[in-house]
Design an enzyme around this catalytic site. Structure first.
Site, PDB file in Angstrom:
ATOM      1  N   ASP A 194       0.863  -1.172   0.000  1.00 10.13           N
ATOM      2  CA  ASP A 194       0.000   0.000   0.000  1.00 10.13           C
ATOM      3  C   ASP A 194       0.908   1.233   0.000  1.00 10.13           C
ATOM      4  OD1 ASP A 194      -2.419   1.614   0.505  1.00 10.13           O
ATOM      5  OD2 ASP A 194      -1.491   1.910   2.471  1.00 10.13           O
ATOM      6  N   LEU A 195       0.406   2.334  -0.515  1.00  8.96           N
ATOM      7  CA  LEU A 195       1.217   3.554  -0.620  1.00  8.96           C
ATOM      8  C   LEU A 195       0.954   4.528   0.525  1.00  8.96           C
ATOM      9  CD1 LEU A 195       3.152   5.297  -2.409  1.00  8.96           C
ATOM     10  CD2 LEU A 195       1.094   6.222  -3.485  1.00  8.96           C
ATOM     11  N   TYR A 196      -0.304   4.976   0.624  1.00 10.33           N
ATOM     12  CA  TYR A 196      -0.655   6.066   1.538  1.00 10.33           C
ATOM     13  C   TYR A 196      -0.756   5.580   2.979  1.00 10.33           C
ATOM     14  CZ  TYR A 196      -1.804   8.500  -2.789  1.00 10.33           C
ATOM     15  OH  TYR A 196      -1.743   9.071  -4.038  1.00 10.33           O
ATOM     16  N   ARG A 232      -8.059  13.080   5.901  1.00  7.77           N
ATOM     17  CA  ARG A 232      -7.762  11.664   5.637  1.00  7.77           C
ATOM     18  C   ARG A 232      -8.987  10.796   5.920  1.00  7.77           C
ATOM     19  NH1 ARG A 232      -5.426   7.668   2.760  1.00  7.77           N
ATOM     20  NH2 ARG A 232      -4.598   5.987   4.058  1.00  7.77           N
ATOM     21  N   SER A 236      -2.225   0.732  -5.092  1.00  9.04           N
ATOM     22  CA  SER A 236      -2.755   1.910  -4.403  1.00  9.04           C
ATOM     23  C   SER A 236      -4.088   2.370  -4.964  1.00  9.04           C
ATOM     24  CB  SER A 236      -1.741   3.059  -4.523  1.00  9.04           C
ATOM     25  OG  SER A 236      -2.258   4.262  -4.017  1.00  9.04           O
ATOM     26  N   ASN A 237      -4.860   3.009  -4.100  1.00 10.10           N
ATOM     27  CA  ASN A 237      -6.073   3.695  -4.536  1.00 10.10           C
ATOM     28  C   ASN A 237      -5.764   4.902  -5.417  1.00 10.10           C
ATOM     29  OD1 ASN A 237      -8.064   2.116  -3.333  1.00 10.10           O
ATOM     30  ND2 ASN A 237      -8.102   3.299  -1.441  1.00 10.10           N
TER      31      ASN A 237
END
EC number: 3.8.1.2
Length: 232
Positions: free
Chosen positions: A10-12, A41, A118-119
């Site tokens: 995942d990125l964030y 967020r 990622s989203n």
């Protein structure tokens, strides 16, 4: 862990600190940075889930902007076009957690295929990792855009399986978001939850295979497994 041949990150919040926007928020609205970042967020994630449920996809950049608009309205802050652009731009320049660059290099040296799942939109993912100088460390940058739905939908996790060319059982999924790790675990990925803040895991019928406090600890899992294999 010799059966693990690839890792999907995942990125964030996992590799990059979403709250590194606090400084920019404070510049725009003095003394309100942390409050803005936290609600921003929260709403950003809520909007991705709601849009998935309603089948009303917009890309992550738009969802992020919409969440910022809500946040400022809710907090009674006047968000003009210039400030909106500046703050949304900050999401393209997030800071990686301090241990991330070296940890990624060590995982890459072990011959593992590395991907981001990622989203984010393709453009935003590329912007974030390139700004941090980490683009060359990944074999794939995978966005939800092709399937037009957000995590934790199974169609998103399938993107990593297809891109890496590995069975899901050979792909370690790494996320700091417990809801994301839960979705990946239900999909069939071995899962590592990076619990940086001492939270409890979701009560949704799954637990992560590993729980660590940093990406460096993920490297140590592989080092420990390799050491045992040599002795065995």
């Amino acid at each position: 862990m010799d059966y693990i041949k690839g890792i999907a990150f995942d990125l964030y919040g996992t590799l990059f600190d979403v709250h590194s926007v606090v400084g920019r928020c404070d510049e725009a609205f003095p003394g309100r940075g942390r409050e803005i970042s936290a609600l921003w967020r929260q709403k950003q994630l809520e909007y991705t889930w709601l849009r998935s449920l309603m089948n009303r996809y917009v890309n992550f950049q738009q969802a992020t902007e919409d969440a910022l608009r809500f946040t400022c309205r809710h907090l009674g802050l006047d968000l003009d076009a210039r400030t909106r652009s500046t703050l949304c731009d900050a999401y393209l320049r997030l800071a990686p957690f301090s241990e991330v660059p070296d940890s990624l290099r060590e995982l890459k040296r072990r011959g593992l295929k590395l991907a981001i799942l990622s989203n984010g939109s393709p453009q935003s993912i590329d912007a974030v990792v390139s700004h941090a100088g980490l683009r060359d460390g990944f074999d794939h940058l995978l966005s939800v855009d092709p399937v037009q739905v957000y995590k934790p939908d199974n169609r998103v996790y399938e993107l990593a399986e297809q891109a890496l060319g590995l069975d899901r059982s050979a792909i370690l999924f790494v996320s700091s978001n417990a809801w994301d790790a839960t979705g990946a675990r239900y999909f069939g990925f071995p899962t590592c939850w990076i619990n940086r803040t001492g939270n409890v895991f979701e009560e949704m019928g799954q637990t992560p295979d590993w729980e660590v406090t940093s990406l460096r600890a993920v490297v140590e899992l592989f080092e420990t497994a390799a050491g045992k294999a040599e002795k065995g």
